[in-house]
Design an enzyme around this catalytic site. Sequence first.
Site, mmCIF file in Angstrom:
data_model
loop_
_atom_site.group_PDB
_atom_site.id
_atom_site.type_symbol
_atom_site.label_atom_id
_atom_site.label_comp_id
_atom_site.label_asym_id
_atom_site.label_seq_id
_atom_site.Cartn_x
_atom_site.Cartn_y
_atom_site.Cartn_z
ATOM 1 N N LYS A 90 -30.862 6.637 -56.051
ATOM 2 C CA LYS A 90 -31.010 7.424 -54.817
ATOM 3 C C LYS A 90 -30.217 8.717 -54.950
ATOM 4 O O LYS A 90 -29.085 8.706 -55.461
ATOM 5 C CB LYS A 90 -30.511 6.580 -53.632
ATOM 6 C CG LYS A 90 -30.695 7.201 -52.252
ATOM 7 C CD LYS A 90 -30.214 6.249 -51.156
ATOM 8 C CE LYS A 90 -30.459 6.775 -49.745
ATOM 9 N NZ LYS A 90 -30.028 5.832 -48.686
ATOM 10 N N SER B 177 -33.464 4.893 -45.013
ATOM 11 C CA SER B 177 -33.463 6.168 -45.715
ATOM 12 C C SER B 177 -33.708 6.050 -47.220
ATOM 13 O O SER B 177 -34.064 7.050 -47.840
ATOM 14 C CB SER B 177 -32.133 6.883 -45.479
ATOM 15 O OG SER B 177 -31.071 6.161 -46.069
ATOM 16 N N SER C 47 -30.838 0.952 -44.300
ATOM 17 C CA SER C 47 -31.560 1.823 -45.228
ATOM 18 C C SER C 47 -31.935 1.236 -46.575
ATOM 19 O O SER C 47 -32.683 1.862 -47.321
ATOM 20 C CB SER C 47 -30.767 3.102 -45.472
ATOM 21 O OG SER C 47 -30.989 3.980 -44.411
HETATM 22 N N1 GLN Z 1 -32.064 4.395 -39.870
HETATM 23 C C1 GLN Z 1 -30.659 4.366 -39.628
HETATM 24 C C2 GLN Z 1 -30.171 5.763 -39.354
HETATM 25 O O1 GLN Z 1 -30.946 6.638 -39.276
HETATM 26 C C3 GLN Z 1 -29.944 3.778 -40.799
HETATM 27 C C4 GLN Z 1 -29.857 4.707 -41.949
HETATM 28 C C5 GLN Z 1 -29.073 4.158 -43.063
HETATM 29 O O2 GLN Z 1 -28.877 2.954 -43.184
HETATM 30 N N2 GLN Z 1 -28.579 5.056 -43.904
HETATM 31 O O3 GLN Z 1 -29.008 6.003 -39.216
#
Ligand code: GLN
Length: 485
Positions: A71, A146, A170
């Site tokens: 990532k 994400s 995410s």
């Molecule tokens: N979807 C959640 C957010 O927007 C979690 C994102 C994540 O785990 N990095 O914060």
Amino acid sequence: MADMQLLAASGAETAAQIAAGEVSADEVLDFWLSRAANDRLNGYLWKSGPESAREGGAPGGPLSGVPIAIKDIFCTEGVPTTAASRILGGYVPPYTATSVSKTAAAGMPMLGKTNMDEFAMGSSNENSAYGACLNPWDTERVPGGSSGGSAAVVAGGLAPWALGTDTGGSIRQPAGFCGIVGLKPTYGAISRYGMIAFASSLDQCGPLTRNVTDAALLLEVLQGRDEMDTTSVGIEGGIKAPTAERLDGMTFGVPRGLIGEGIEAGVLARFEDTLIRIAELGGEIVDIELPHAGHAISAYYVLAPAEASTNLSRYDGVRYGLRSSDEDLLSMYELTREEGFGPEVKRRIMLGTYALSSGYYDAYYGRAQKVRTRIVEDFDSAFAKVDFVVTPTSPTVAFRLGEKTADPWTMYLSDVFTVPISLAGIPAISIPAGLAEPDGGGPELPVGFQIAAPAFSEQKLIEASHALEQAIGFDGSAALEGGAR
Ligand code: GLN
């Protein structure tokens, strides 16, 4: 070895083939580099060349020669690292994240850096400054976020496995949307050194893989204390490949109160099927309550933005990436941040700055911290009665591109089942539980099943997930070829 065989092999299988001399590490690397080069999902933001990839993996390691996708939130020395933000455009870190160094030391060449929501803020990968990433099961749909790029490249056959990060879901949510396995370890199991910070009290690195065995092997490589991250402690005893085939004597708690409205019929059906499978394997299903988990999203969207507003103050045009104007210092700060950050990141910075401002601190940040403590206590009481807590990973299957972008709140609700676990700091895995039609009809898409366990009980979690995975027998091959042109 035939291309189809290389594509179909898991990480563990590829390592075994190389070790047995059935295929050379060079052949494996060339195959995956050519798959990645033909990425039609926008899964990669940067791709390794043959030479740079070869340099990355040290020979002789346990997983030697099995390439990995990373990532783009992990700093990589000499390789652009953007966190999918314009503000880090052109940034080339002078050092490498511990997790990436560990995969290299284990012999894994890096295939490339994967697409993501900007600074890991999002649930669909649509917040990337470099374009959305597509779901290999249906390219009109999102891969989740994400870590959408990491999930899409694994499911779409553009990498054998990948690293992601999980702050509120995410790793687990995109794994669920793409029909693969995603593991978020206990907070502190893996070093965060070199991982671009979003919300430091929640961020954790973890694997996205084709199966549970691969997740175990990667976790063993990644876990451990790191003197560069004082919050890292590792997992005592390490992690072994799982062997369990039954669930006898294990109890699985179902928080029925949380699994109510807003869940698609197909998702609920696969969830109920999986509970039946657990019982068939000898596991016991118990109703439990997590009385405060319903407040988790509200608390998270105070706490995570508060931490983000602090962490992101460092991007000012002076030290990293983009610099928008040289006129005077103030206008440089302002313009750089104005042009460099996307709308969701700005929304979070404003929310977080507000929540932390004097006079509001107790009303928002202080209260959210109290809710977080209550949620920790909810899980403590649950784990006094059961070994695991299970939920669907997400309330829906992968949604259409653009479907939720106009309404941040419905996007945030994608994480109702994952966020409580993040606030509690405990480990959880998402495994594929089958396919289901979205509400309103359409082709069938993967459904994730989430299993959470007490802090640092990853080995138990992996054993149970492995037994269940064998019984479910999910077949992800329909998406596997589709990632490349
Ligand atoms: N979807 C959640 C957010 O927007 C979690 C994102 C994540 O785990 N990095 O914060």
